[in-house]
Design a protein around this motif. Sequence first.
Motif, PDB file in Angstrom:
ATOM      1  N   THR A 297       0.841  -1.202   0.000  1.00  0.00           N
ATOM      2  CA  THR A 297       0.000   0.000   0.000  1.00  0.00           C
ATOM      3  C   THR A 297       0.877   1.253   0.000  1.00  0.00           C
ATOM      4  O   THR A 297       0.638   2.199  -0.752  1.00  0.00           O
ATOM      5  CB  THR A 297      -0.930   0.010   1.233  1.00  0.00           C
ATOM      6  N   PHE A 298       1.897   1.264   0.849  1.00  0.00           N
ATOM      7  CA  PHE A 298       2.825   2.402   0.934  1.00  0.00           C
ATOM      8  C   PHE A 298       3.466   2.680  -0.432  1.00  0.00           C
ATOM      9  O   PHE A 298       3.461   3.816  -0.916  1.00  0.00           O
ATOM     10  CB  PHE A 298       3.897   2.098   1.983  1.00  0.00           C
ATOM     11  N   CYS A 299       4.011   1.653  -1.063  1.00  0.00           N
ATOM     12  CA  CYS A 299       4.688   1.822  -2.353  1.00  0.00           C
ATOM     13  C   CYS A 299       3.707   2.206  -3.453  1.00  0.00           C
ATOM     14  O   CYS A 299       4.026   3.031  -4.326  1.00  0.00           O
ATOM     15  CB  CYS A 299       5.427   0.544  -2.729  1.00  0.00           C
ATOM     16  N   SER A 300       2.527   1.619  -3.427  1.00  0.00           N
ATOM     17  CA  SER A 300       1.524   1.920  -4.446  1.00  0.00           C
ATOM     18  C   SER A 300       1.046   3.362  -4.337  1.00  0.00           C
ATOM     19  O   SER A 300       0.881   4.050  -5.352  1.00  0.00           O
ATOM     20  CB  SER A 300       0.338   0.954  -4.320  1.00  0.00           C
ATOM     21  N   TRP A 301       0.817   3.823  -3.110  1.00  0.00           N
ATOM     22  CA  TRP A 301       0.398   5.206  -2.925  1.00  0.00           C
ATOM     23  C   TRP A 301       1.490   6.185  -3.376  1.00  0.00           C
ATOM     24  O   TRP A 301       1.196   7.241  -3.933  1.00  0.00           O
ATOM     25  CB  TRP A 301       0.038   5.452  -1.467  1.00  0.00           C
ATOM     26  N   LEU A 302       2.748   5.813  -3.129  1.00  0.00           N
ATOM     27  CA  LEU A 302       3.853   6.655  -3.601  1.00  0.00           C
ATOM     28  C   LEU A 302       3.836   6.749  -5.129  1.00  0.00           C
ATOM     29  O   LEU A 302       3.985   7.837  -5.701  1.00  0.00           O
ATOM     30  CB  LEU A 302       5.196   6.081  -3.150  1.00  0.00           C
ATOM     31  N   ALA A 303       3.655   5.611  -5.798  1.00  0.00           N
ATOM     32  CA  ALA A 303       3.641   5.590  -7.263  1.00  0.00           C
ATOM     33  C   ALA A 303       2.488   6.417  -7.812  1.00  0.00           C
ATOM     34  O   ALA A 303       2.658   7.190  -8.763  1.00  0.00           O
ATOM     35  CB  ALA A 303       3.552   4.150  -7.763  1.00  0.00           C
ATOM     36  N   MET A 304       1.324   6.269  -7.196  1.00  0.00           N
ATOM     37  CA  MET A 304       0.153   7.007  -7.665  1.00  0.00           C
ATOM     38  C   MET A 304       0.266   8.508  -7.383  1.00  0.00           C
ATOM     39  O   MET A 304      -0.407   9.319  -8.018  1.00  0.00           O
ATOM     40  CB  MET A 304      -1.114   6.433  -7.022  1.00  0.00           C
ATOM     41  N   ALA A 305       1.131   8.865  -6.406  1.00  0.00           N
ATOM     42  CA  ALA A 305       1.379  10.283  -6.112  1.00  0.00           C
ATOM     43  C   ALA A 305       2.453  10.860  -7.030  1.00  0.00           C
ATOM     44  O   ALA A 305       2.785  12.046  -6.924  1.00  0.00           O
ATOM     45  CB  ALA A 305       1.787  10.447  -4.654  1.00  0.00           C
ATOM     46  N   ALA A 325      10.249  -1.412  -9.345  1.00  0.00           N
ATOM     47  CA  ALA A 325       9.682  -1.269 -10.690  1.00  0.00           C
ATOM     48  C   ALA A 325       8.310  -1.921 -10.799  1.00  0.00           C
ATOM     49  O   ALA A 325       7.553  -1.623 -11.728  1.00  0.00           O
ATOM     50  CB  ALA A 325      10.633  -1.867 -11.721  1.00  0.00           C
ATOM     51  N   ARG A 326       7.970  -2.799  -9.859  1.00  0.00           N
ATOM     52  CA  ARG A 326       6.657  -3.452  -9.903  1.00  0.00           C
ATOM     53  C   ARG A 326       5.520  -2.460  -9.740  1.00  0.00           C
ATOM     54  O   ARG A 326       4.379  -2.748 -10.107  1.00  0.00           O
ATOM     55  CB  ARG A 326       6.563  -4.499  -8.790  1.00  0.00           C
ATOM     56  N   TYR A 327       5.830  -1.284  -9.189  1.00  0.00           N
ATOM     57  CA  TYR A 327       4.789  -0.287  -8.933  1.00  0.00           C
ATOM     58  C   TYR A 327       4.746   0.806 -10.002  1.00  0.00           C
ATOM     59  O   TYR A 327       3.925   1.711  -9.920  1.00  0.00           O
ATOM     60  CB  TYR A 327       5.022   0.356  -7.555  1.00  0.00           C
ATOM     61  N   ALA A 328       5.623   0.701 -11.006  1.00  0.00           N
ATOM     62  CA  ALA A 328       5.733   1.764 -12.004  1.00  0.00           C
ATOM     63  C   ALA A 328       4.441   1.955 -12.792  1.00  0.00           C
ATOM     64  O   ALA A 328       4.116   3.074 -13.206  1.00  0.00           O
ATOM     65  CB  ALA A 328       6.891   1.465 -12.955  1.00  0.00           C
ATOM     66  N   HIS A 329       3.689   0.858 -13.002  1.00  0.00           N
ATOM     67  CA  HIS A 329       2.474   0.966 -13.811  1.00  0.00           C
ATOM     68  C   HIS A 329       1.398   1.814 -13.137  1.00  0.00           C
ATOM     69  O   HIS A 329       0.433   2.221 -13.779  1.00  0.00           O
ATOM     70  CB  HIS A 329       1.920  -0.436 -14.100  1.00  0.00           C
ATOM     71  N   LEU A 330       1.561   2.089 -11.835  1.00  0.00           N
ATOM     72  CA  LEU A 330       0.587   2.902 -11.111  1.00  0.00           C
ATOM     73  C   LEU A 330       0.894   4.386 -11.209  1.00  0.00           C
ATOM     74  O   LEU A 330       0.077   5.216 -10.824  1.00  0.00           O
ATOM     75  CB  LEU A 330       0.551   2.489  -9.634  1.00  0.00           C
ATOM     76  N   SER A 331       2.061   4.725 -11.717  1.00  0.00           N
ATOM     77  CA  SER A 331       2.482   6.116 -11.774  1.00  0.00           C
ATOM     78  C   SER A 331       1.817   6.841 -12.940  1.00  0.00           C
ATOM     79  O   SER A 331       1.905   6.387 -14.082  1.00  0.00           O
ATOM     80  CB  SER A 331       4.002   6.200 -11.923  1.00  0.00           C
ATOM     81  N   PRO A 332       1.163   7.990 -12.696  1.00  0.00           N
ATOM     82  CA  PRO A 332       0.557   8.746 -13.803  1.00  0.00           C
ATOM     83  C   PRO A 332       1.601   9.244 -14.789  1.00  0.00           C
ATOM     84  O   PRO A 332       1.346   9.316 -15.983  1.00  0.00           O
ATOM     85  CB  PRO A 332      -0.160   9.902 -13.086  1.00  0.00           C
ATOM     86  N   ASP A 333       2.802   9.578 -14.290  1.00  0.00           N
ATOM     87  CA  ASP A 333       3.863  10.045 -15.182  1.00  0.00           C
ATOM     88  C   ASP A 333       4.291   8.927 -16.124  1.00  0.00           C
ATOM     89  O   ASP A 333       4.614   9.168 -17.294  1.00  0.00           O
ATOM     90  CB  ASP A 333       5.073  10.523 -14.368  1.00  0.00           C
ATOM     91  N   HIS A 334       4.306   7.698 -15.608  1.00  0.00           N
ATOM     92  CA  HIS A 334       4.693   6.563 -16.435  1.00  0.00           C
ATOM     93  C   HIS A 334       3.697   6.367 -17.569  1.00  0.00           C
ATOM     94  O   HIS A 334       4.077   6.197 -18.727  1.00  0.00           O
ATOM     95  CB  HIS A 334       4.765   5.301 -15.573  1.00  0.00           C
ATOM     96  N   LYS A 335       2.408   6.433 -17.252  1.00  0.00           N
ATOM     97  CA  LYS A 335       1.385   6.256 -18.276  1.00  0.00           C
ATOM     98  C   LYS A 335       1.434   7.397 -19.291  1.00  0.00           C
ATOM     99  O   LYS A 335       1.292   7.190 -20.494  1.00  0.00           O
ATOM    100  CB  LYS A 335      -0.003   6.196 -17.617  1.00  0.00           C
ATOM    101  N   LEU A 336       1.668   8.608 -18.799  1.00  0.00           N
ATOM    102  CA  LEU A 336       1.730   9.762 -19.685  1.00  0.00           C
ATOM    103  C   LEU A 336       2.904   9.663 -20.640  1.00  0.00           C
ATOM    104  O   LEU A 336       2.793   9.988 -21.829  1.00  0.00           O
ATOM    105  CB  LEU A 336       1.833  11.051 -18.865  1.00  0.00           C
ATOM    106  N   SER A 337       4.045   9.177 -20.136  1.00  0.00           N
ATOM    107  CA  SER A 337       5.228   9.072 -20.987  1.00  0.00           C
ATOM    108  C   SER A 337       5.011   8.067 -22.106  1.00  0.00           C
ATOM    109  O   SER A 337       5.518   8.244 -23.213  1.00  0.00           O
ATOM    110  CB  SER A 337       6.445   8.667 -20.142  1.00  0.00           C
ATOM    111  N   VAL A 338       4.257   7.000 -21.838  1.00  0.00           N
ATOM    112  CA  VAL A 338       3.964   6.011 -22.869  1.00  0.00           C
ATOM    113  C   VAL A 338       3.117   6.633 -23.968  1.00  0.00           C
ATOM    114  O   VAL A 338       3.377   6.470 -25.167  1.00  0.00           O
ATOM    115  CB  VAL A 338       3.243   4.789 -22.257  1.00  0.00           C
ATOM    116  N   ILE A 339       2.084   7.390 -23.576  1.00  0.00           N
ATOM    117  CA  ILE A 339       1.209   8.045 -24.553  1.00  0.00           C
ATOM    118  C   ILE A 339       1.989   9.054 -25.382  1.00  0.00           C
ATOM    119  O   ILE A 339       1.819   9.157 -26.597  1.00  0.00           O
ATOM    120  CB  ILE A 339       0.031   8.743 -23.833  1.00  0.00           C
TER     121      ILE A 339
END
Length: 354
Positions: A297-305, A325-339
Amino acid sequence: MPRARKLNEEKRERGVYEKFSGSNEWWVRWTDGEGKLRRQKVGRKSAAITAYRKHKEEARAGVIVPVLRNTKRVTVSDLTQLAIDATRDHKDARNYVSKAKIVNEALGDRPASDITPQMLEAWLDEHCSTPATRNRYKAFLSLCYRQGMRNGKVTVNVARMVAQKRENNARLRFLTRAEYDKLCAVIQKWCPQHLQEFIVSVNTGMRLSEQFTVTWSQVDLDARTIRLEDTKNGSARTVVLNADAVAAIQSIRPSKPNPSAVVFPSDTADHTTKTWFVPCLEEAKIADYVWHSNRHTFCSWLAMAGASIKEIQELAGHKTITMSARYAHLSPDHKLSVIERISAAAKPQAKRKH
């Protein structure tokens, strides 16, 4: 030709065999002068062939050869004890002890040399519900046999012959904000004395063994940090406290805390939370979640923040960046960079058409 004939003769010796393929420990099996089946471990294949032929000649002459037996056979429990002794000062020593207890209940009385890879595989498949758990027990059994080999108790590590299972870490269970609030309300209602340790766990990502061994001397509320000296990775690290974690610790801090006293006292040596945490999860109707999931939860919340993988690694104390890196898919910046990469790749193609 003479050498070829000798090799063919060696292959025809049916009473010469390896008990475990690839062990290079050769045995002989023959029927003595009394008609009793005998077995003996010799060593190298050439020596085993010589011993086998000698025993066959003695049997034909009616000679009775006494076979010495060990008065005490090495059991699996003997090997688990060697493993526990070797890891007594290890940071995860309590995990080895608990695994040894479970292994001993099922296999402890059996001679270690009689255990086959197939027997271990069958037991692991029956006992372990997930590939990850199965691999941990396989690793422990391999440690036991390695220690047995080092101490001259066994000659082969049969656990190494058991296949490793592929672990699926694709789904990391973490709490949503709504689930977190609901669980806090349940804990406050049924066991309020544990609420602060739960809040600190989620907001720091500390491992159970780290959090429940922290003393007041390691806590610096002015700097908003906790200094961990002994971690799973074997290296010290500093835990940063956010506002929620600081408030939770301040609420239980004595006016004059004993520097050597633990911040979160536990009634058990292994700091288990199952006695109260599991009932609270059931009351809150939260499934597939355990105390260690607070770390997810801690790591996921960090990624989503928007935290970077490197920041997650440092804050969670992961030894390798692969864990983070398992939490990277939760990062909005990660998704934005793919787009954005798709968009950037499309523009040159559009220009070439004109």
